[in-house]
Design an enzyme around this catalytic site. Structure first.
Site, PDB file in Angstrom:
ATOM      1  N   GLU A  41       3.937   7.050   1.579  1.00  0.00           N
ATOM      2  CA  GLU A  41       5.010   6.234   2.135  1.00  0.00           C
ATOM      3  C   GLU A  41       6.202   7.165   2.322  1.00  0.00           C
ATOM      4  OE1 GLU A  41       6.360   2.888  -0.198  1.00  0.00           O
ATOM      5  OE2 GLU A  41       7.851   2.383   1.328  1.00  0.00           O
ATOM      6  N   ARG A 267      -3.706   8.915 -12.082  1.00  0.00           N
ATOM      7  CA  ARG A 267      -2.593   9.651 -11.501  1.00  0.00           C
ATOM      8  C   ARG A 267      -2.175  10.766 -12.447  1.00  0.00           C
ATOM      9  NH1 ARG A 267       0.954   6.343  -9.296  1.00  0.00           N
ATOM     10  NH2 ARG A 267       2.797   7.613  -9.457  1.00  0.00           N
ATOM     11  N   LYS A 277       9.033   8.637  -7.288  1.00  0.00           N
ATOM     12  CA  LYS A 277      10.013   8.877  -6.235  1.00  0.00           C
ATOM     13  C   LYS A 277      11.299   8.109  -6.486  1.00  0.00           C
ATOM     14  CE  LYS A 277       6.927   8.153  -2.999  1.00  0.00           C
ATOM     15  NZ  LYS A 277       6.244   7.954  -1.704  1.00  0.00           N
TER      16      LYS A 277
HETATM   17  P1  ATP Z   1       5.646   7.292  -6.674  1.00  0.00           P
HETATM   18  O1  ATP Z   1       5.035   6.498  -7.766  1.00  0.00           O
HETATM   19  O2  ATP Z   1       6.026   8.671  -7.029  1.00  0.00           O
HETATM   20  O3  ATP Z   1       6.757   6.581  -5.982  1.00  0.00           O
HETATM   21  P2  ATP Z   1       3.777   6.409  -4.737  1.00  0.00           P
HETATM   22  O4  ATP Z   1       2.438   6.114  -5.239  1.00  0.00           O
HETATM   23  O5  ATP Z   1       4.655   5.261  -4.464  1.00  0.00           O
HETATM   24  O6  ATP Z   1       4.459   7.489  -5.655  1.00  0.00           O
HETATM   25  P3  ATP Z   1       2.872   7.115  -2.136  1.00  0.00           P
HETATM   26  O7  ATP Z   1       3.647   7.746  -1.054  1.00  0.00           O
HETATM   27  O8  ATP Z   1       2.428   5.723  -1.961  1.00  0.00           O
HETATM   28  O9  ATP Z   1       3.748   7.275  -3.436  1.00  0.00           O
HETATM   29  O10 ATP Z   1       1.660   8.035  -2.534  1.00  0.00           O
HETATM   30  C1  ATP Z   1       0.758   8.587  -1.609  1.00  0.00           C
HETATM   31  C2  ATP Z   1      -0.521   8.897  -2.310  1.00  0.00           C
HETATM   32  O11 ATP Z   1      -0.309   9.765  -3.402  1.00  0.00           O
HETATM   33  C3  ATP Z   1      -1.148   7.640  -2.863  1.00  0.00           C
HETATM   34  O12 ATP Z   1      -2.531   7.640  -2.550  1.00  0.00           O
HETATM   35  C4  ATP Z   1      -0.936   7.745  -4.341  1.00  0.00           C
HETATM   36  O13 ATP Z   1      -1.974   7.114  -5.043  1.00  0.00           O
HETATM   37  C5  ATP Z   1      -0.900   9.256  -4.569  1.00  0.00           C
HETATM   38  N1  ATP Z   1      -0.090   9.575  -5.738  1.00  0.00           N
HETATM   39  C6  ATP Z   1       1.182   9.209  -5.974  1.00  0.00           C
HETATM   40  N2  ATP Z   1       1.598   9.632  -7.176  1.00  0.00           N
HETATM   41  C7  ATP Z   1       0.550  10.292  -7.730  1.00  0.00           C
HETATM   42  C8  ATP Z   1       0.336  10.960  -8.985  1.00  0.00           C
HETATM   43  N3  ATP Z   1       1.291  11.031  -9.914  1.00  0.00           N
HETATM   44  N4  ATP Z   1      -0.870  11.524  -9.202  1.00  0.00           N
HETATM   45  C9  ATP Z   1      -1.824  11.465  -8.268  1.00  0.00           C
HETATM   46  N5  ATP Z   1      -1.700  10.856  -7.087  1.00  0.00           N
HETATM   47  C10 ATP Z   1      -0.527  10.261  -6.803  1.00  0.00           C
HETATM   48 MG    MG Z   2       2.695   3.939  -3.295  1.00  0.00          MG
END
Ligand code: ATP
Ligand code: MG
Length: 569
Positions: A41, A267, A277
């Site tokens: 995102e 994760r 984020k």
């Molecule tokens: P955050 O929790 O940091 O805001 P998010 O999951 O909202 O991260 P996205 O942009 O939706 O951020 O993430 C894109 C991809 O990265 C998704 O498939 C998510 O599952 C993966 N991802 C995000 N954070 C992690 C992490 N800590 N470890 C592994 N994969 C991750």
């Molecule tokens: Mg997400």
């Protein structure tokens, strides 16, 4: 907290449960070409957790001869920006991956998603709900109690179609209505209790502008976007495990062109930092750091600015592997992977962070010698360079002690040490200022020791780095430590921000570096001999060199492992 230090070093062919599933699908013919995707995102910069997901998705595509898409999950215009879209593309490329022509945006599918939502309404599987947010929450029930049906649940199809269309055309205020799937308010899985598919958001979108007043939720956009692109393995993190039944429900109830399957992995969590984020955005907005790419940030752009090579991050991802249980990885393990790469690749250079003047009394005034210095003892192909040596030099202040304790082998009055790749020098006299502080050492050198060896086999106990007084270039050096002072920031109800490390950045002025370092650019990480790895910062300007300390030379993780420690708190 469980901290995982048990993983073994990278073995490229090593399997994991996701790779097992993929190869099983290929063998059984369930899948022809493997298609994965990385779906960020664009509401912030990528962090090291995303790097794990990128290495997994692009890595699988590479290993199995498939392809990986980069798809922006841009369904919430309130938080999304072009700056983030650009940085994400730059970061994925920098990590070494390429999506070819497969760059997609969920917003490209808005029209298709809308028409599928209309299909659901027609089939009696979705309805427009007028409950307020509070009422909706009240009706949802809890983990132990079933939810209750909304009074609007049994609206006639025609009324739903009319209202949904008017939601689209912008007639209603934010939050006035939503479109919900009609599944089961009594389901033990809360995600199936008539989840929201569309919400009203009057906000301009970075790509579709003002075309839409309603936007699909992540749950409604995600699986359908996968299906449109022919994604075979939709790999996401564990928090989406409970969303999988909804993912499957939508795929089954819509005329989608393919049937992707979702798989979940744990994760990445890292000690001494935060991978969210939302929190990283606060650190930026509230001025705790220099920006998204601050060298202390766990963002990919921060790690790059700090001097971490992409290869080190990829090695780290391979090292920690992919598992189905959540754990916390020692940040030392990331640093270990990065040191392994830098030890092989980083040219050695001389830099003095806290300079003390040395005058070699028996060295001819005005004479300059070009000493031949090896660039990297780990890599003979890196060759050697010429470093100017003269009568006036600078050494590290803490390499001298006037009254050395028993285990201090470096320079002291009357003692001889080796200057790396130059000569043996002996301290003859200590010059002090009015306050008694040491300001200069008067030394002599032995001309027979040129290059650092003595014909008579004498071996000083210490070898020091140095720079030439007439040639060294002044530099600012920023020393970095963990962003948070605790391994588990914000745990046990503590305020996250109170756990910030007040000394995570120390700025040194008046350091002196080899002239060869003046033109260094981001990515040219070097080793300052005996001090650590350092990378030129983009704040450098002509006449003002700035270096970031990437890492010290001390590998705490290797030490921990040697001690056989597998748990820390
Ligand atoms: P955050 O929790 O940091 O805001 P998010 O999951 O909202 O991260 P996205 O942009 O939706 O951020 O993430 C894109 C991809 O990265 C998704 O498939 C998510 O599952 C993966 N991802 C995000 N954070 C992690 C992490 N800590 N470890 C592994 N994969 C991750
Ligand atoms: Mg997400």
């Amino acid at each position: 907290m469980r901290i995982d230090t048990a993983s073994s070093p990278a073995a490229p062919e090593r399997g994991d449960f996701i790779r097992d599933i993929v190869s099983g699908d290929l063998r059984a013919g369930r899948v022809g070409t493997v298609v994965t995707r990385f779906p960020p995102e664009p509401n912030g910069y990528l962090h090291i957790g995303h790097a794990k997901s990128i290495c997994l998705n692009f890595g699988i595509a590479q290993e199995f001869g498939g392809r990986c898409h980069l798809r922006f999950d841009d369904t919430n215009p309130v938080k999304e920006e072009q700056e983030y879209i650009d940085s994400i593309q730059a970061d994925v490329r920098w990590l070494g991956f390429d999506w070819g022509r497969h760059l997609y945006y969920a917003s490209d599918y808005f029209e298709q998603l809308y028409s599928w939502a209309v299909d659901l309404v027609r089939a009696g599987r979705a309805y427009v709900d007028d409950l307020s947010a509070d009422e909706t929450r009240e009706h949802r029930g809890t983990l132990t109690e079933p939810g209750r049906n909304s009074p609007f649940r049994d609206r006639p199809v025609d009324e739903n179609l009319d209202l949904f269309e008017r939601m689209r055309s912008g007639e209603f205020a934010n939050g006035a209505r939503v479109l919900r799937a009609k599944i089961d308010m009594a389901s033990p899985n809360i995600n199936l209790r008539d989840p929201v598919l569309y919400r009203i958001v009057h906000a301009a979108h970075p790509r579709t502008g003002d075309a839409w007043s309603i936007y699909p939720t992540y749950d409604f956009a995600h699986g359908q976007s996968d299906a449109i692109e022919g994604v075979t393995h939709s790999i996401c993190t564990l928090e989406f495990e409970d969303h999988r039944p909804l993912y499957d429900w939508l795929i089954e109830n819509l005329p989608v062109p393919s049937r992707p399957r979702q798989y979940e992995f744990a994760r990445l969590n890292l000690t001494y930092t935060v991978l969210s984020k939302r929190v990283l955005l606060r650190l930026v907005n509230e001025g705790f750091v220099r920006g998204w790419d601050d060298p202390r940030m766990p963002t990919i752009s921060g790690l790059r600015r700090r001097g971490f090579p992409a290869e080190g991050i990829r090695e780290f991802a391979a090292m920690i592997g992919v598992a189905k249980a959540d754990s916390v990885v020692e940040v030392g393990q990331l640093e270990h992977a990065v040191r392994n790469v830098l030890n092989q690749t980083a040219p050695r250079r001389f830099a003095v962070l806290d300079p003390l003047r040395v005058v070699i009394e028996n060295y001819p005034e005005g004479q300059v010698e070009e000493m031949d210095v090896v660039n990297n003892p780990e890599d003979p192909s890196a060759g050697s360079r010429r470093v100017a040596f003269g009568r006036e030099l600078w050494i590290e202040r803490d390499d001298f002690m006037e009254e050395p304790p028993a285990k201090f082998f470096r320079l002291a009055p009357g003692r001889e040490v080796r200057l790396r790749s130059a000569y043996f020098v002996t301290c003859r006299e200590v010059v002090k200022d009015a306050s008694g502080a040491v300001v200069e050492l008067r030394c002599t050198y032995d001309p027979a020791t040129r290059g650092g060896d003595s014909p008579d086999g004498r071996r000083p106990k210490a070898t020091l780095h140095w720079v030439s007084g007439a040639h060294a270039v002044p530099a600012e050096v920023r020393l970095y430590d963990h962003l948070f002072s605790r391994p588990d920031p914000g745990a046990a109800g503590r305020d996250l921000f109170a756990d910030l490390n007040p000394t995570s950045e120390t700025v040194l002025q008046g350091c002196l570096v080899e002239p060869a370092l003046t033109g260094a650019r981001t990515g040219d990480t070097v080793q300052f001999e005996r001090l650590g790895y350092f990378a030129p910062d983009p704040d450098s300007a002509p006449g003002h060199v700035v270096f970031n300390r990437t890492l010290t030379l001390k590998d705490t993780w290797a030490k921990l492992q040697a001690q056989g420690r597998h748990d820390t708190t």
